[in-house]
Design an enzyme around this catalytic site. Sequence first.
Site, PDB file in Angstrom:
ATOM      1  NE  ARG A 101       4.094   0.821   4.645  1.00 49.92           N
ATOM      2  CZ  ARG A 101       3.450   0.147   5.583  1.00 49.92           C
ATOM      3  NH1 ARG A 101       2.206  -0.239   5.348  1.00 49.92           N
ATOM      4  NH2 ARG A 101       4.012  -0.146   6.717  1.00 49.92           N
ATOM      5  CD  GLU A 150       0.987   7.428   6.597  1.00 48.55           C
ATOM      6  OE1 GLU A 150       0.020   7.482   7.374  1.00 48.55           O
ATOM      7  OE2 GLU A 150       1.244   6.415   5.907  1.00 48.55           O
ATOM      8  CG  HIS A 180      -2.210   4.294   6.716  1.00 53.88           C
ATOM      9  ND1 HIS A 180      -0.879   4.621   6.784  1.00 53.88           N
ATOM     10  CD2 HIS A 180      -2.274   2.931   6.818  1.00 53.88           C
ATOM     11  CE1 HIS A 180      -0.159   3.523   6.910  1.00 53.88           C
ATOM     12  NE2 HIS A 180      -0.991   2.483   6.936  1.00 53.88           N
TER      13      HIS A 180
END
Length: 312
Positions: A231, A260, A280
Amino acid sequence: MKLAIVEPIGINEAKCHELTEKILKNRVEVNYYNTPADDEEKIKRSQGAQAVMIANKPYKDNILMQCPDIKMLSVAFTGVDHVGMGYCRKKGIVVSNCSGYANEAVSELVMGMCIGLYRKLSECSSAVHTGKTSAGLLGMELCGKKFGVIGAGAIGLKTAALAKAFGCEVYCYKRNKPENSGYTFTDMDTILKTCDIISLHVPLNDSTKGLINSDKIKLMKKNAILINTARGPVVETQALAAALQSGSIAGAGVDVFDVEPPVSKENPLLTAPNIILTPHIGFDTKEALEKRAIIAFMNVAKWLDGMPQNVM
């Protein structure tokens, strides 16, 4: 009983119908949405549904409070830090995740990043495209390197297995050491001080936010590389960028960010040297998304049977 799939989970409508019939036995009415949604649209899509399926976009209290019929959330993702877990616990909403679906996908990306950095693949591609030779592109091998895994859960141990297959000397860290793992476990600082490659696989919570800060990065060897597919907030962005700029570590591979993607143009990692950035994609393979969908539907089926699984 209604199930609302309020955002894309990586399958098409035909696959959705197939899983509804095969796994849910058509016991629920499914409303399937395969387009992104803002919070207001998520609220609309969730109305009247007792079960809601989401992926990795925020589904916080501001949404949950407007959807009083929800009894169950099937999260088509591993982490649930994007979910209003406090509200769910308070209201007795069952939250199930899809842990395990991306073990192979994430661990393979880690190794890809390691090879990309060690063999300077980006620079090599640029050299060919610009008519240059291999001058200055001397690479390194994974074999024989000390490989540290911080967070030896399912993905971490899968990464460890791949690293071992490449001939690396593997060291692992986890708060609660698993029994009979077959790997050498040690403390985190020892891994940071001694390993050539450090791969992060911890969840995001209060104890792991900023886990890798400037003080921890200073422990790393100058020739070490850091890989973060866990993360974003686990690593302090400014500290990592500064270490790369100063050359105090040799490189980094980053698939996750504080928010994000798209990543802000002001993010200092965009101008840092010796770094591979991906938006991601660790979980994002055809095989992983199919596994994820099956688990997400099974979570709903088990909840309907009164035996919820993968409960967070």
